[in-house]
Write an enzyme that holds these catalytic residues in place. Structure first.
Site, PDB file in Angstrom:
ATOM      1  N   LYS A  65       0.815  -1.223   0.000  1.00  0.00           N
ATOM      2  CA  LYS A  65       0.000   0.000   0.000  1.00  0.00           C
ATOM      3  C   LYS A  65       0.848   1.272   0.000  1.00  0.00           C
ATOM      4  CE  LYS A  65      -4.081  -2.185   1.961  1.00  0.00           C
ATOM      5  NZ  LYS A  65      -5.109  -2.193   2.989  1.00  0.00           N
ATOM      6  N   ASP A 101     -10.032   2.304   2.271  1.00  0.00           N
ATOM      7  CA  ASP A 101     -10.136   1.531   3.520  1.00  0.00           C
ATOM      8  C   ASP A 101     -10.896   2.314   4.590  1.00  0.00           C
ATOM      9  OD1 ASP A 101      -8.827  -0.790   2.715  1.00  0.00           O
ATOM     10  OD2 ASP A 101      -6.850  -0.002   3.230  1.00  0.00           O
TER      11      ASP A 101
END
Ligand code: ATR
Length: 284
Positions: A65, A101
């Site tokens: 990420k 997220d």
């Protein structure tokens, strides 16, 4: 046909291909969504190969990420703040990085679990990539108090420092501490486990008095990795929740970015829950 993928290492057990195929089916979209395993030292090369094939977007998972954020040509404000991205949108030479997220976690708590965050006391355990990705969106929900507690207190303090201006804008009392600090004594309405502690079969790293009676206790993981935390939460009178809803909601946010259509995430979560609870693994 437009091509998408989930890119990670490991990636074999990702539920994302099933989730996105179901979203496409339910919204009448035509697309293909695959799994791509990137070598640990080969994230950029794997993205380049996917782009060369005509890939339009990727979900990025552990451990890439941070690299996904660095590789992009444009970063959303949330990606800049978190330093991490889970969604890439590819358009010719442009690669846009988003982080869904946080919105996914917020949607799961406030919509699926029906628990408001505004005005409540919230504890976020952990200060790694998972915690960093959700802290900003949690602040924008205006909890009264948000404590980031981490084994290494200095990392929590650094995360809180980076988010200080945002917390001031939203009038949130943002604090940082270690796992046994007095700041944990008062108890919280919502407790989120964003640590990797349960992966190693470890103990829940905070005392049970962090749970106010009837608190929501959510582990961002799902499956066996979430069981220890959920059992602990239920044993102490909290409502336990795993990360399956967050997984579906972050996927829904990515789908919206790519396709401009919001999929029926509640329906897909219910279907996936039945599959996971039924022990059926063939869809993964
Ligand atoms: P991720 O991207 O999943 O967040 P990470 O960046 O490696 O992974 O962060 C792991 C987090 O879990 C950290 O907050 C870590 O605490 P430290 O910063 O002190 O290392 C936390 N963690 C891992 N194992 C733990 C354990 N056994 N007890 C408590 N916290 C733990």
């Amino acid at each position: 046909m437009d091509l998408y993928c989930v890119l990670g290492n490991p990636v074999a057990h990702s539920r994302s291909p099933w989730i996105h195929a179901r979203f496409a089916e339910l919204t009448g979209q035509t697309l293909s969504y695959e799994r791509r395993l990137a070598p640990l030292d080969g994230f950029a090369a794997t993205v380049a190969a996917f782009r060369a094939e005509g890939g339009r977007g990727c979900n990025v998972t552990v451990p890439f990420k941070h690299e996904a954020a660095a590789l992009a040509t444009w970063r959303s404000p949330a990606v800049v703040l978190a330093g991490a991205a889970n969604t890439l949108q590819i358009d010719g030479d442009t690669v846009r990085a988003h982080n869904t997220d946080g919105p996914g976690l917020v949607a799961d708590i406030t919509v699926n679990a029906g628990v408001p965050i505004a005005g409540r006391d919230l504890l976020l355990i952990g200060a790694g990539g998972a915690a960093a990705g959700v802290l900003g969106p949690l602040i924008t929900q205006r909890p009264q108090r948000l404590v980031v507690a981490n084994r290494t207190a200095a990392k929590a303090e650094e995360l809180a420092r980076q988010h200080g201006p945002l917390a001031a804008d939203f009038k949130v009392d943002l604090q940082a501490c270690g796992l046994d600090a007095p700041a944990l004594a008062d108890g919280f309405d919502i407790v989120i486990n964003a640590t990797a502690s349960s992966l190693g079969g470890g103990e829940v790293p905070v005392p049970a008095h962090v749970l106010k009676p009837g608190a929501l206790a959510l582990d961002m993981m799902y499956g066996p990795a979430a069981q220890g935390f959920m059992a602990w939460a239920a044993a102490h009178g909290a409502t336990a929740r795993d990360g399956l809803g967050m997984l579906v909601e972050q996927a829904a946010e990515s789908f919206l970015i790519w396709r401009g259509v919001r999929p029926p995430s509640g329906q897909v979560l219910a279907e996936l829950r039945a599959i996971v609870d039924g022990g059926v693994t063939a869809v993964s």
